[in-house]
Design an enzyme around this catalytic site. Structure first.
Site, PDB file in Angstrom:
ATOM      1  N   GLN A  18      -9.574   9.928  -3.845  1.00  0.00           N
ATOM      2  CA  GLN A  18      -9.052  10.203  -2.638  1.00  0.00           C
ATOM      3  C   GLN A  18     -10.497  11.661  -2.611  1.00  0.00           C
ATOM      4  O   GLN A  18     -10.408  11.517  -1.369  1.00  0.00           O
ATOM      5  CB  GLN A  18      -7.640  11.654  -3.163  1.00  0.00           C
ATOM      6  CG  GLN A  18      -7.558  12.464  -1.556  1.00  0.00           C
ATOM      7  CD  GLN A  18      -7.182  11.195  -0.802  1.00  0.00           C
ATOM      8  OE1 GLN A  18      -5.688  10.786  -0.784  1.00  0.00           O
ATOM      9  NE2 GLN A  18      -7.361  10.992   0.698  1.00  0.00           N
ATOM     10  N   HIS A  48       1.155  -1.548   0.383  1.00  0.00           N
ATOM     11  CA  HIS A  48      -0.492   0.702   0.120  1.00  0.00           C
ATOM     12  C   HIS A  48       0.538   1.131   0.107  1.00  0.00           C
ATOM     13  O   HIS A  48       1.539   1.704   0.717  1.00  0.00           O
ATOM     14  CB  HIS A  48      -0.883   0.323   1.250  1.00  0.00           C
ATOM     15  CG  HIS A  48      -1.923   1.087   1.304  1.00  0.00           C
ATOM     16  ND1 HIS A  48      -3.633   1.129   1.695  1.00  0.00           N
ATOM     17  CD2 HIS A  48      -2.415   2.223   1.410  1.00  0.00           C
ATOM     18  CE1 HIS A  48      -3.630   1.862   1.178  1.00  0.00           C
ATOM     19  NE2 HIS A  48      -3.917   2.985   1.471  1.00  0.00           N
ATOM     20  N   HIS A  78     -10.227   2.206   1.088  1.00  0.00           N
ATOM     21  CA  HIS A  78      -9.298   2.425   1.924  1.00  0.00           C
ATOM     22  C   HIS A  78     -10.789   3.237   3.052  1.00  0.00           C
ATOM     23  O   HIS A  78     -11.411   3.215   2.996  1.00  0.00           O
ATOM     24  CB  HIS A  78      -8.813   3.992   1.792  1.00  0.00           C
ATOM     25  CG  HIS A  78      -7.515   4.113   1.944  1.00  0.00           C
ATOM     26  ND1 HIS A  78      -7.040   3.964   0.307  1.00  0.00           N
ATOM     27  CD2 HIS A  78      -6.449   4.846   2.193  1.00  0.00           C
ATOM     28  CE1 HIS A  78      -5.985   4.039  -0.354  1.00  0.00           C
ATOM     29  NE2 HIS A  78      -5.980   4.674   0.800  1.00  0.00           N
ATOM     30  N   GLU A 121     -11.060   4.945   7.708  1.00  0.00           N
ATOM     31  CA  GLU A 121      -9.589   5.251   8.345  1.00  0.00           C
ATOM     32  C   GLU A 121      -9.343   6.388   9.422  1.00  0.00           C
ATOM     33  O   GLU A 121      -9.102   7.687   8.714  1.00  0.00           O
ATOM     34  CB  GLU A 121      -8.304   5.488   7.245  1.00  0.00           C
ATOM     35  CG  GLU A 121      -6.593   6.172   7.666  1.00  0.00           C
ATOM     36  CD  GLU A 121      -5.770   6.406   5.811  1.00  0.00           C
ATOM     37  OE1 GLU A 121      -6.853   6.364   5.168  1.00  0.00           O
ATOM     38  OE2 GLU A 121      -4.676   6.731   6.670  1.00  0.00           O
ATOM     39  N   ASP A 158       2.358   3.029   2.352  1.00  0.00           N
ATOM     40  CA  ASP A 158       1.282   4.185   2.572  1.00  0.00           C
ATOM     41  C   ASP A 158       2.181   5.727   1.995  1.00  0.00           C
ATOM     42  O   ASP A 158       1.670   5.572   0.876  1.00  0.00           O
ATOM     43  CB  ASP A 158       0.815   4.518   3.703  1.00  0.00           C
ATOM     44  CG  ASP A 158      -1.140   5.153   3.420  1.00  0.00           C
ATOM     45  OD1 ASP A 158      -1.007   4.638   2.258  1.00  0.00           O
ATOM     46  OD2 ASP A 158      -1.487   5.355   5.005  1.00  0.00           O
ATOM     47  N   HIS A 208       1.618   5.295  -2.213  1.00  0.00           N
ATOM     48  CA  HIS A 208       0.559   6.416  -3.172  1.00  0.00           C
ATOM     49  C   HIS A 208       1.819   6.758  -3.907  1.00  0.00           C
ATOM     50  O   HIS A 208       2.441   7.692  -2.973  1.00  0.00           O
ATOM     51  CB  HIS A 208       0.038   7.463  -2.193  1.00  0.00           C
ATOM     52  CG  HIS A 208      -1.133   6.904  -1.273  1.00  0.00           C
ATOM     53  ND1 HIS A 208      -2.485   7.143  -2.243  1.00  0.00           N
ATOM     54  CD2 HIS A 208      -1.359   6.377  -0.268  1.00  0.00           C
ATOM     55  CE1 HIS A 208      -3.316   6.453  -0.855  1.00  0.00           C
ATOM     56  NE2 HIS A 208      -2.735   6.201   0.176  1.00  0.00           N
TER      57      HIS A 208
HETATM   58 FE   FE2 Z   1      -3.401   4.950   1.715  1.00  0.00          FE
END
Ligand code: FE2
Length: 440
Positions: free
Chosen positions: A159, A64, A217, A220, A316, A66
């Site tokens: 996002q 995971h 996701h 979170e 991440d 980005h």
């Molecule tokens: Fe993430």
């Protein structure tokens, strides 16, 4: 005598089963595949490498990350609250000024940094709630460009949510048509609980329509009322998609009351979901609204593992609006997990190593593309360690990275020179980061 392309001598081969002792073998590689593994091989080779008893492991798996936002820390401003939500705001400002070229440069620089530390499989989320899909086009090109040395999976990740902007649903579907490997979402960030639930159902419809994996996701947040994991698990169970589905972060699981958490553990166990925890980042982002005591903000890694669920770990973020630090070293991630998740028993430490190797391969659905068995692609790493415990204890340098049967990266461990003091001279000695290896 049989010939091969590359012969590796004195390899201490790590078994997928932690209880199996590490044994010294030779490994023959031809046409990019592992063709023989045995204590002694009668092969001639175009190239030979003596690994000097180093531990040989399958590569690390980054479950995971980005890549579109990696290496943008401070642009256009620093995240002063340290929260997920300020990070999303800052990224919203930064993504108005993206160019394909700078994304490509940052992504490849990050992938090279990861590969040099033994990562050869990467799942990256890419923000597809930006109307030009600049980041997606750039990372699709990067995926092609790097395929000879590293495997990159891309997740279509909105996002700003499915319903945060009227065009997002269409943008997500366009990303799938363009070829992302998985579809994602962020139900806890949608405007309402209903929007969040609807987004999960839409994710499953899209995954089935385009035959893609799912990585969401999910929850979170520290909000113990954020309960989308139960929706994801129910959909995974009812659709039969099971282990093609991953729930990332699920940090609210760490805040649920135990009665609800116990019920949920039963449901996720039946659903066969994969879980990804990102301990470095979620320790940092979560708990920001707490006074003392402050929560750790992590999902229930230990309990999920104890229930036989597949848990893997991710970095991440690397130097972006959510996390200013980061090197891509997966041993750092596993090391943090064993601290933050109270996994310090010997089998628990072994499990943390597996969370950045074999378990990650399960999350990415790599199947026979991963592992150190004859017939599989020759992807492996060597590090100065005796076993999993030693690798996590000292986090030594990955000295050799072999990708697709070729030596991709070689790193010389640092050597410390004492010029005075108890050793009494300038004889080189192992540095703290290097070689405390105990001979067999
Ligand atoms: Fe993430």
């Amino acid at each position: 005598m049989t010939s091969c392309d590359l012969l590796l001598r004195r390899c201490r081969l790590l078994s997928p089963a932690p209880s199996v002792a590490v044994e010294e073998v030779e490994i023959a590689i031809a046409d990019g595949k592992l063709v023989a593994i045995a204590p002694r091989l009668d092969y001639t080779a175009s190239q030979e490498l003596d690994l000097q008893g180093r531990l040989v492991s399958p590569p690390f798996v980054e479950s995971h990350i980005h890549l579109d936002s990696a290496m943008t820390v401070g642009e256009p401003r620093w995240n002063l609250s340290g929260t997920l939500f300020e990070g999303i705001e800052i990224w919203g400002e930064r993504k108005r000024h993206l160019s394909a070229e700078e994304i490509r440069e940052r992504a490849i620089a990050t992938l090279r940094q990861q590969a040099a530390q033994g990562v050869l499989f990467v799942r990256s989320h890419v923000d597809v709630s930006e109307p030009s899909l600049t980041a997606l086009h750039a990372l699709l090109a990067v995926r092609e460009q790097v395929q000879d040395w590293i495997t990159l999976q891309l997740v279509a990740f909105p996002q700003d949510g499915f319903y945060g902007s009227p065009r997002n649903v269409e943008l997500i579907e366009e990303a799938l048509r363009l070829g992302t490997d998985a579809v994602g979402g962020i139900p806890h960030y949608e405007f309402t609980r209903e929007d969040g639930v609807n987004s999960v159902h839409r994710i499953f419809e899209l995954a089935q329509k385009y035959d893609r994996l799912i990585d969401i996701h999910c929850d979170e947040t520290d909000d113990d009322q954020s309960r989308f994991l139960e929706v994801v698990a129910a959909c995974a169970l009812r659709s039969g998609l099971g282990d093609r589905v991953t729930a990332s972060h699920t940090t609210a699981f760490g805040s649920y009351n135990n009665a609800y958490a116990t019920k949920l553990l039963g449901l996720v166990g039946r659903s066969r979901l994969n879980f990804v925890a990102n301990p470095l980042i979620n320790l940092t982002l979560q708990g920001r609204a707490d006074t003392y005591p402050k929560r750790r903000g992590l999902t229930r890694v230990k309990e999920l593992w104890q229930h036989g669920l597949n848990v893997s770990l991710g970095y991440d973020c690397i130097q972006d609006p959510w996390y200013p630090l980061g090197t891509g070293n997966m041993l750092d991630v596993a090391h943090m997990a064993l601290h933050a998740c109270h996994m310090t028993g010997t089998s628990e430490i072994d499990a943390c190593y597996d969370m950045v190797t074999w378990n990650g391969a399960k999350t990415l659905h790599l199947g026979d593309r991963y592992g150190l068995e004859v017939g599989k692609p020759a992807n492996l790493i060597a590090l100065d360690a005796r076993d999993r415990f030693d690798a996590l204890g000292r986090r030594p340098v990955v000295t050799h990275v072999i990708s697709r049967g070729r030596l991709l990266v070689e790193t010389t461990p640092p050597v410390t020179h004492w010029h005075s003091g108890p050793s009494g001279g300038d004889r080189p000695s192992p540095s703290a980061h290097e070689n405390l290896r105990i001979p067999q």
